[in-house]
Write an enzyme that holds these catalytic residues in place. Structure first.
Site, short mmCIF file in Angstrom:
data_model
loop_
_atom_site.label_atom_id
_atom_site.label_comp_id
_atom_site.label_asym_id
_atom_site.label_seq_id
_atom_site.Cartn_x
_atom_site.Cartn_y
_atom_site.Cartn_z
N VAL A 68 10.05 6.36 -0.27
CA VAL A 68 10.12 7.79 -0.53
C VAL A 68 8.85 7.86 -1.49
CG1 VAL A 68 11.24 9.63 -1.73
CG2 VAL A 68 12.63 8.10 0.09
N PRO A 69 7.78 8.50 -1.29
CA PRO A 69 6.81 8.21 -2.15
C PRO A 69 6.37 8.96 -3.47
CG PRO A 69 6.08 9.30 -0.26
CD PRO A 69 7.63 9.13 -0.20
N CYS A 70 7.36 8.47 -4.54
CA CYS A 70 7.12 9.20 -5.87
C CYS A 70 5.75 8.98 -6.42
CB CYS A 70 8.43 8.78 -6.46
SG CYS A 70 8.58 7.47 -6.95
N HIS A 71 5.23 8.20 -6.07
CA HIS A 71 3.86 7.87 -6.76
C HIS A 71 2.70 9.10 -6.11
CE1 HIS A 71 3.65 5.89 -2.68
NE2 HIS A 71 2.26 5.98 -2.71
#
Length: 164
Positions: free
Chosen positions: A133-136
């Site tokens: 889950v690409p919070c970056h």
């Protein structure tokens, strides 16, 4: 029983914790499994044992690191939270494409609550399954990096990796 595995990456050690059915429950750029488990909702927490490889999950991470930026898209994740907005925001976060980061404001809008910029930022901060889950891929409104649980050097590496 859950299993965990740590692999070396150019951004540092990366550990994933998977459920018995292979869904990722925790992941991050650390070798500290106990710290990762603190991020998991109590309903999903439990005992985990080490594994040298997590099968499809480890293979997807390797493909991502080798340049297949869509390799993580279909990896199952299992997250829980107390609120409907956060659960929805995590789902929306998975739709942010590599190489096309968005601002917290745009992320809030994509999640259906344009005025909820702080809630959108909280969804990033409380994400227990980094990378999958690409919070970056969410940045401050002015385009600067903002924060990242695993360090701004890791966030910078990930964003650069996804630009190429």
């Amino acid at each position: 029983m859950m299993r965990h595995s740590t692999m070396d990456t150019p951004a540092g050690p990366f550990t994933a914790v998977v459920s018995g059915d292979g869904a990722v429950r925790a992941a991050g750029f650390t070798a500290d499994v106990a710290a990762l488990m603190l991020l998991v909702h109590p309903d999903l927490a439990g005992e985990t044992r080490p594994a040298t490889d997590l099968g499809a999950v480890s293979a997807a991470v390797r493909r991502y690191l080798d340049g297949d930026l869509a390799a993580l898209d279909d990896v199952a994740v299992e997250q829980r939270t107390g609120g409907a907005f956060m659960a929805h925001a995590w789902q929306v976060m998975r739709e942010i494409k590599p190489g096309a980061p968005v601002t917290y404001a745009l992320f809030a809008e994509l999640a259906g609550r344009p005025a909820a910029v702080r809630a959108a930022a909280a969804a990033c901060a409380r994400n227990p399954v980094a990378l999958f889950v690409p919070c970056h891929r969410v940045l401050r409104t002015d385009g600067t990096l903002g924060g990242y649980r695993w360090g701004l050097d890791v966030k910078t590496w990930l964003l650069e990796h996804e630009r190429h």
